[in-house]
Design an enzyme around this catalytic site. Sequence first.
Site, PDB file in Angstrom:
ATOM      1  N   GLY A 167     -61.106  -5.335 -50.256  1.00  0.00           N
ATOM      2  CA  GLY A 167     -60.845  -5.401 -48.825  1.00  0.00           C
ATOM      3  C   GLY A 167     -62.079  -5.576 -47.974  1.00  0.00           C
ATOM      4  O   GLY A 167     -62.110  -6.412 -47.060  1.00  0.00           O
ATOM      5  N   ASP A 168     -63.125  -4.771 -48.208  1.00  0.00           N
ATOM      6  CA  ASP A 168     -64.329  -4.850 -47.386  1.00  0.00           C
ATOM      7  C   ASP A 168     -64.985  -6.220 -47.475  1.00  0.00           C
ATOM      8  O   ASP A 168     -65.357  -6.829 -46.461  1.00  0.00           O
ATOM      9  CB  ASP A 168     -65.337  -3.784 -47.814  1.00  0.00           C
ATOM     10  CG  ASP A 168     -64.955  -2.388 -47.347  1.00  0.00           C
ATOM     11  OD1 ASP A 168     -63.967  -2.265 -46.607  1.00  0.00           O
ATOM     12  OD2 ASP A 168     -65.641  -1.420 -47.720  1.00  0.00           O
ATOM     13  N   MET A 169     -65.156  -6.705 -48.695  1.00  0.00           N
ATOM     14  CA  MET A 169     -65.835  -7.985 -48.881  1.00  0.00           C
ATOM     15  C   MET A 169     -64.991  -9.142 -48.350  1.00  0.00           C
ATOM     16  O   MET A 169     -65.504 -10.082 -47.745  1.00  0.00           O
ATOM     17  CB  MET A 169     -66.144  -8.197 -50.368  1.00  0.00           C
ATOM     18  CG  MET A 169     -66.922  -7.066 -51.000  1.00  0.00           C
ATOM     19  SD  MET A 169     -68.516  -6.767 -50.203  1.00  0.00           S
ATOM     20  CE  MET A 169     -69.480  -8.104 -50.895  1.00  0.00           C
TER      21      MET A 169
END
Length: 391
Positions: A167-169
């Site tokens: 999710g973050d990337m």
Amino acid sequence: MRLDGVRVLDLSRLLPGPYATQLLADSGAEVVKVEDTGAGDYARTMAPESSRGFGAIFEMVNRGKRSVAIDLKTETGRAVFYRLVEDADVVLEGFRPGVVDRLGIDYETLTAHNDELVYCSLTGYGQDGPWADRAGHDLNYVALAGLLDMTRESPDGKPRLTGYPIGDMAGGLFAAFAIVEALLSRELGNTGGEYIDVAMADVVASFSQSIAYQSLTGDPAEPRPGKTALTGGVPWYDSYETADGNWVTLAALEPKFWRAFCEAVGRTDLVDAHGSSNPDVLAALEHELCDLFRERARDEWEAALENVDAAFAGVYAPTEMVDHPQFRARGLVERPADAPPRIGFPARSTTDPEATDETVPNQGEHTRQYLADSGYGDAKIEDLLESGVVQ
């Protein structure tokens, strides 16, 4: 693929926002980290530590950037930031909704100082909706999007491979794409300044396009409830444990790949099972493949199927990935002489830079430089530094 001349003010911390602006920096943009005068970016001190004394995550996503430290909670600090905004093309922030309004650095306020500004807010759940103010990290976004399956088991009851949260990337990657899209639109004369709202949960949900059709349309479920052809619903597209406790992946969706696999492993009796929707046939085939792959170690399977056109590959740990021959050939892992190694920009172009800036900025290292560039005289800069408004 060059963003030379584009200046980005990055107000974000930790991973998603800095990853987005690292991609922009790798493409030639001038990225200025705007940090507070306290701890700065939390990732600076997060273990493990790099050989240059920075937190390893910070080291990996802050190469070639500049840093200024400003206390945005003060009127004088905001005035300094507004001066920087006048010469910027992009502002990226990763605060929870409402924070930039309280600080006086929201899109409407900043466009009064630069009406051509591209402003991107990168958050977990976006600027609206019942979860807008909720805290989150990548595992939460993947779970919300229905892409995390913690209950899968193989026929012998052992847990199956579930994948890694991204999710973050993914959010950072899409933010970078959206920023470049807005810059291009501005240069084409289609728009002027623009506000972009990127929610990491939305981006991960977008990644579910290949499995979302049935949920969107209410079509009948796949043979195994909750599974599709791309999420373990069919045995010819799945992951399997090997004799040494490692894993391999088989992605033989096309009949030609499946036939090549079956012929290579001496199991032509399984060829006709491909495409079946019979639950008994699928269950039996999965048992057969589980048993088959446990007969050899991962590397033995790699050697046996290396030249077979069967959409087969091993599963590797990060320590193995960084030295894999495929990535070595692509030059993905960069090992500069004067800096720790890192994963480089994941695309190649005829206009790639010959060299990249591998320095990592200390907190506030470039404050004097950017204040001077914004028209502040030496005496005023000294006053600001002494007052603690900047650092």
